[in-house]
Motif scaffolding. Structure first.
Motif, PDB file in Angstrom:
ATOM      1  N   PHE A  29      23.660 -56.461  -7.761  1.00 37.36           N
ATOM      2  CA  PHE A  29      21.897 -55.750  -9.048  1.00 37.36           C
ATOM      3  C   PHE A  29      21.726 -54.750  -7.944  1.00 37.36           C
ATOM      4  O   PHE A  29      20.669 -54.497  -7.025  1.00 37.36           O
ATOM      5  CB  PHE A  29      20.956 -57.158  -8.320  1.00 37.36           C
ATOM      6  CG  PHE A  29      21.780 -58.856  -9.472  1.00 37.36           C
ATOM      7  CD1 PHE A  29      20.846 -59.033 -10.372  1.00 37.36           C
ATOM      8  CD2 PHE A  29      23.033 -59.113  -8.905  1.00 37.36           C
ATOM      9  CE1 PHE A  29      20.869 -59.967 -10.917  1.00 37.36           C
ATOM     10  CE2 PHE A  29      22.969 -60.690  -9.872  1.00 37.36           C
ATOM     11  CZ  PHE A  29      22.566 -61.398 -10.906  1.00 37.36           C
ATOM     12  N   ALA A  30      21.056 -54.288  -9.021  1.00 36.95           N
ATOM     13  CA  ALA A  30      20.021 -53.110  -9.024  1.00 36.95           C
ATOM     14  C   ALA A  30      18.692 -52.853 -10.256  1.00 36.95           C
ATOM     15  O   ALA A  30      18.797 -52.338 -11.069  1.00 36.95           O
ATOM     16  CB  ALA A  30      21.374 -51.418  -9.077  1.00 36.95           C
ATOM     17  N   ASP A  31      17.769 -52.354  -9.299  1.00 39.34           N
ATOM     18  CA  ASP A  31      16.567 -52.615 -10.001  1.00 39.34           C
ATOM     19  C   ASP A  31      15.912 -51.296  -9.738  1.00 39.34           C
ATOM     20  O   ASP A  31      16.131 -51.179  -8.577  1.00 39.34           O
ATOM     21  CB  ASP A  31      15.943 -53.837  -9.575  1.00 39.34           C
ATOM     22  CG  ASP A  31      14.519 -54.276 -10.924  1.00 39.34           C
ATOM     23  OD1 ASP A  31      14.456 -54.698 -11.128  1.00 39.34           O
ATOM     24  OD2 ASP A  31      13.242 -53.751  -9.877  1.00 39.34           O
TER      25      ASP A  31
ATOM     26  N   GLU B 293      19.294 -58.419  -3.805  1.00 38.03           N
ATOM     27  CA  GLU B 293      18.195 -56.983  -4.290  1.00 38.03           C
ATOM     28  C   GLU B 293      16.903 -57.252  -4.008  1.00 38.03           C
ATOM     29  O   GLU B 293      15.796 -56.569  -3.456  1.00 38.03           O
ATOM     30  CB  GLU B 293      18.396 -56.797  -6.363  1.00 38.03           C
ATOM     31  CG  GLU B 293      17.445 -55.937  -6.608  1.00 38.03           C
ATOM     32  CD  GLU B 293      16.121 -56.016  -7.415  1.00 38.03           C
ATOM     33  OE1 GLU B 293      15.648 -55.701  -6.924  1.00 38.03           O
ATOM     34  OE2 GLU B 293      16.391 -57.492  -7.923  1.00 38.03           O
ATOM     35  N   SER B 294      15.811 -58.138  -4.564  1.00 34.28           N
ATOM     36  CA  SER B 294      14.342 -58.808  -4.275  1.00 34.28           C
ATOM     37  C   SER B 294      14.335 -59.004  -2.943  1.00 34.28           C
ATOM     38  O   SER B 294      12.793 -58.084  -3.191  1.00 34.28           O
ATOM     39  CB  SER B 294      14.781 -60.149  -5.769  1.00 34.28           C
ATOM     40  OG  SER B 294      15.465 -60.898  -4.756  1.00 34.28           O
TER      41      SER B 294
ATOM     42  N   ARG C  23      16.289 -50.337  -5.739  1.00 31.93           N
ATOM     43  CA  ARG C  23      16.830 -50.907  -5.455  1.00 31.93           C
ATOM     44  C   ARG C  23      18.173 -52.204  -5.665  1.00 31.93           C
ATOM     45  O   ARG C  23      17.166 -53.271  -6.190  1.00 31.93           O
ATOM     46  CB  ARG C  23      15.349 -52.514  -4.939  1.00 31.93           C
ATOM     47  CG  ARG C  23      15.501 -53.184  -4.032  1.00 31.93           C
ATOM     48  CD  ARG C  23      13.983 -54.030  -3.659  1.00 31.93           C
ATOM     49  NE  ARG C  23      13.997 -54.154  -4.854  1.00 31.93           N
ATOM     50  CZ  ARG C  23      12.483 -54.510  -5.661  1.00 31.93           C
ATOM     51  NH1 ARG C  23      11.964 -53.566  -5.042  1.00 31.93           N
ATOM     52  NH2 ARG C  23      12.368 -54.688  -6.825  1.00 31.93           N
ATOM     53  N   VAL C  24      19.258 -52.286  -4.492  1.00 34.99           N
ATOM     54  CA  VAL C  24      20.217 -52.459  -4.712  1.00 34.99           C
ATOM     55  C   VAL C  24      20.577 -53.170  -3.511  1.00 34.99           C
ATOM     56  O   VAL C  24      20.162 -53.643  -3.087  1.00 34.99           O
ATOM     57  CB  VAL C  24      20.878 -51.859  -4.472  1.00 34.99           C
ATOM     58  CG1 VAL C  24      22.230 -51.412  -5.002  1.00 34.99           C
ATOM     59  CG2 VAL C  24      20.857 -50.279  -5.554  1.00 34.99           C
TER      60      VAL C  24
ATOM     61  N   GLN D   9      21.012 -53.394   0.410  1.00 33.51           N
ATOM     62  CA  GLN D   9      21.683 -54.647   1.071  1.00 33.51           C
ATOM     63  C   GLN D   9      22.166 -55.483   0.933  1.00 33.51           C
ATOM     64  O   GLN D   9      22.589 -55.755  -0.592  1.00 33.51           O
ATOM     65  CB  GLN D   9      19.986 -55.135   1.276  1.00 33.51           C
ATOM     66  CG  GLN D   9      20.054 -56.585   2.038  1.00 33.51           C
ATOM     67  CD  GLN D   9      18.597 -57.115   2.268  1.00 33.51           C
ATOM     68  OE1 GLN D   9      18.265 -57.001   3.433  1.00 33.51           O
ATOM     69  NE2 GLN D   9      18.207 -57.001   1.390  1.00 33.51           N
ATOM     70  N   VAL D  10      23.050 -55.015   1.940  1.00 32.62           N
ATOM     71  CA  VAL D  10      24.927 -56.495   1.718  1.00 32.62           C
ATOM     72  C   VAL D  10      23.972 -57.214   2.446  1.00 32.62           C
ATOM     73  O   VAL D  10      24.081 -57.743   2.844  1.00 32.62           O
ATOM     74  CB  VAL D  10      25.525 -55.607   2.385  1.00 32.62           C
ATOM     75  CG1 VAL D  10      25.735 -54.374   1.455  1.00 32.62           C
ATOM     76  CG2 VAL D  10      25.675 -55.478   3.862  1.00 32.62           C
TER      77      VAL D  10
END
Length: 769
Positions: free
Chosen positions: A140-142, A271-272, A237-238, A280-281
């Motif tokens: 998810f990438a925002d 992501e959030s 933000r990923v 972030q993983v």
């Protein structure tokens, strides 16, 4: 006689028909019969050739459409899902041929696809197309700060950004063999490990995410020149998570390929709860990377995150070899105030200069676009340049004297006469400048002028070159939102009359944008009252009236009048009338940004009442306030130019405080900047009162007595369309939000201001040492 010899004689007789006989039997019928047959043959041949050509073109068009639609289907569904869809349609065709073909045709045409529960062999119903993929990694990438950023832009600019960024991500996805699932708002979702399983799905997705982050870093800086200030501050933000997922076609209206399961939810939480500019993983993804020897890509996050429905989770930040994350260079996005509230780090001077140059280039492009419109408008109206001697004398006389009563504020006019419809002919928006160009020398001078203006701005938190360009952007947006009247058939004259002639004069547009650029040049970071109290030299020069505004105007105007910018001036105005109108527009616009001066405020209020208040006018159109005499048409014309002048001034005023009528994060950011500036003045001994003590209530009063009434005036003007509703709505929302959270924010801003002051003092000591 019997003995006489008889001689024989030969005769030739030629028989000719009479003319009457010839006319009876002579005819051209065979020729015409032959010609008719030939023509019929040729016509038939041409008809068949034309038909064959049309058939070929039709087939080519169908093939092209099919290829495009196939590409669309391929982008929506993985290949194996496409195969299952076709197999299902084939099964339905065996039972009900028409239904299957019609369904496929509807889908390929991107129409509503109605999936019927047609019975298959054995009386079964059509089964959903879905499958379980046990090993996948989802991203998810925002875009951090996108919502606030988009609130200050035109819709076309919003889509320009998204298409540019996500188009780049799509190309990376094809290269990395990653499947793009969908785009939801400004969130990009992708998956590795389906439809074709791959053991390296975590590594592939990590590299894909890192590529997207780096491409984002470069793209937003490139796009800032086109899309304006703050674009480069957008961050990505990923979040990544690995696990099983259910994937399939969710049938119905607009069938879509979708993913479901806890893995999707967890990836969304990654992501959030992430950080702009970082990947972030989850622990599961980290374990897969460690298992293949990529532990050096991971850095454990110091604090655990609290994810909705998950509780506390240990996560990691990802930095892939050959191109680390840009967190150290990326901004935290517009949604935060990190650029000012950073405690221990001040902006790097080189980055600040680089950003200023990008923003200045954007400003150059905005002004250049309006100069092209001015040139096209002159061609349309057949305006010939006047002798330079007369204009040169006007330019010389316009240089700042600043003695006695001869100051800029004395030039403020009650009405600015704009070109009438006959002279205008077309509105500014109707002029085609797609192929228009400016001389290279003019562009060089314009670029030099804007960069010089940028250097003349002081390094204030609020009254800075950044603020000037935010005002430029707001002015440009409002001007472009000036709408046509709500009529079935709208002519150019209708638009001209409805907008009081503003849209018909390209010079007015340029003057408004130019005024926004220069209105705070050399601002000292303190209000006019403080300059007067301190006895500043410029306060004496300007008779203690609108000190900062007059000073900004004179500095910028005198710079424009320098010989260096001769060709630029010739492009802006080519006649005495254009020169006078341009200066008058800039004078009124810049002076309108002084909202504290009582005399200017009273003058504007009286003019507003005279122009827009129905009670101020009699049925004949005569103004009770101004007691104008003359015919009805003369009074109507005077009222129109009065309205035009007021609309221009209120447009500038609204743009100067546009942050209060935009998204909450935009308001919060600029409000903190203004507080920083006032608080720094207090710390420096240039303000008697601590602004923190009155800031909360002061902002509420500012909304109630200035911002919201100003937003209502924009709406009452009737020319700004949906923008006036948007500005008023944001103003009321921000006022409510500030009332609920303002006191807490003031305390936070005080802490940030003190920490920033300490950081600046340390920097100064370090530089001195």
């Amino acid at each position: 006689p019997n003995n006489a010899t008889c001689d024989s004689t030969s005769f030739t007789i030629t028989v000719y028909p009479t003319e009457q006989f010839e006319n009876v039997y002579k005819t051209d019928a065979p020729f015409y019969y032959t010609l008719t047959v030939v023509l019929i043959f040729l016509f038939t041949m041409v008809a068949f050739l034309l038909f064959d050509c049309l058939v070929q073109r039709r087939q080519a068009a169908i093939l092209s459409t099919a290829l495009r639609q196939n590409a669309l289907v391929s982008s929506l569904f993985p290949k194996n899902i496409q195969k299952q869809l076709m197999e299902e349609l084939d099964q339905q065709e065996a039972v009900k041929n028409k239904t299957g073909k019609a369904s496929l045709r509807s889908y390929l045409n991107d129409e509503v696809m109605e999936v019927e529960d047609a019975p298959l062999k054995g009386g079964e119903k059509s089964k959903p197309i879905a499958d379980l993929f046990p090993e996948t990694t989802i991203m998810f990438a925002d875009i951090a700060g996108f919502t606030a950023w988009s609130s200050t832009r035109e819709p076309t600019q919003v889509f320009t950004l998204l298409e540019a960024l996500y188009g780049e991500f799509d190309s990376i996805a094809k290269r990395r063999r990653v499947f793009k699932v969908e785009v939801v708002g400004d969130c990009y979702v992708a998956v590795a490990g389906l439809p074709d399983p791959r053991p390296d799905h975590a590594v592939a997705m990590a590299k894909f995410a890192n590529d997207c982050l780096n491409r984002m870093f470069r793209m937003v800086r490139k796009l800032e020149v086109e899309l304006g200030p703050d674009t480069a501050e957008l961050g990505l933000r990923v979040g990544l998570h690995s696990g099983p997922v259910v994937a399939g076609v969710l049938r119905g209206d607009k069938s879509r390929f979708q993913l479901f399961g806890d893995t999707m939810n967890t990836a969304s939480r990654m992501e959030s709860n992430g950080v702009p500019g970082r990947i972030q993983v989850s622990q599961d993804t980290a374990n897969l990377l460690i298992a293949v020897g990529k532990e050096h890509w991971l850095k454990a996050r110091e604090e655990k995150i609290t994810a909705k429905g998950k509780g506390d989770m240990q996560t990691y930040f990802l930095q892939v070899d050959g191109g680390g994350s840009r967190s150290d260079q990326s901004s935290t996005g517009i949604s935060s105030c990190g650029d000012l509230s950073a405690a221990d780090a001040l902006p790097d001077p080189e980055e600040v200069l680089e950003r200023r140059n990008r923003v200045a280039e954007w400003t150059v492009e905005v002004l250049a676009q309006q100069l092209k419109v001015i040139l096209e408008g002159r061609k349309l109206r057949d305006i010939k340049p006047e002798p330079l001697e007369a204009i040169k004398e006007l330019e010389q006389n316009s240089l700042s004297a600043r003695v006695g009563d001869k100051t800029v504020i004395n030039e403020v006019a009650e009405c600015i006469i704009l070109p009438d419809y006959t002279a205008a002919k077309k509105s500014t928006s109707q002029l085609d400048v797609s192929e228009a160009t400016l001389d290279e020398e003019v562009m060089d001078q314009l670029r030099s002028y804007v960069q010089t203006i940028a250097s003349l701005y002081n390094d204030n938190p609020f009254h800075s070159f950044d603020h000037a360009n935010h005002v430029v952007m707001s002015v440009n947006k409002l001007l472009s939102r000036i709408t046509a009247p709500d009529l079935d058939e709208c002519t150019a004259k209708d638009i001209h009359d409805h907008t009081f002639g503003i849209t018909s004069d390209p010079l007015t547009w340029f003057a408004c944008i130019y005024s926004a650029l220069i209105h705070d040049v050399d601002h000292s970071g303190v209000p006019n009252a403080q300059l007067v109290k301190e006895g500043a030299p410029i306060a004496t020069l300007y008779n203690s009236k609108s000190v900062a505004e007059q000073n900004s105007f004179d500095i910028a105007w005198d710079l424009l009048m320098e010989p260096t910018y001769k060709n630029l001036r010739k492009t802006i105005y080519s006649t005495e009338a254009e020169f006078k109108r341009f200066r008058q527009l800039v004078v009124n616009s810049v002076m309108a940004t002084d909202i504290v001066d009582k005399d200017l405020k009273e003058l504007r209020n009286n003019r507003w009442y005279a122009a827009f208040n129905e009670d101020a006018q009699t049925t004949s159109g005569e103004s009770k306030t101004s007691r104008t005499s003359g015919s009805g048409s003369e009074i109507a014309e005077r009222t129109k130019v009065l309205k035009a002048t007021i609309v221009i001034e209120h447009l500038i005023q609204a743009s100067d405080v546009a942050h209060t009528m935009q998204h909450w994060h935009i308001y919060r950011r600029w409000n903190e900047r203004f507080f920083m500036e006032c608080y720094q003045a207090y710390l420096d001994g240039r303000a008697e009162k601590n602004p923190a003590k009155t800031w909360y209530k002061g902002e509420i009063g500012f909304f109630d007595f200035y911002i919201i009434p100003l937003a209502k005036k924009l709406k009452d003007c009737g020319v700004f369309g949906v923008s006036s509703d948007e500005y008023l709505s944001y103003a009321k929302q921000n006022r409510q939000e500030w009332e609920e959270r303002g006191e807490e924010m003031v305390r936070e801003m005080v802490k940030n201001a003190r920490r920033r002051d300490i950081a600046e003092r340390k920097r100064d000591l370090k530089n001195e040492g």
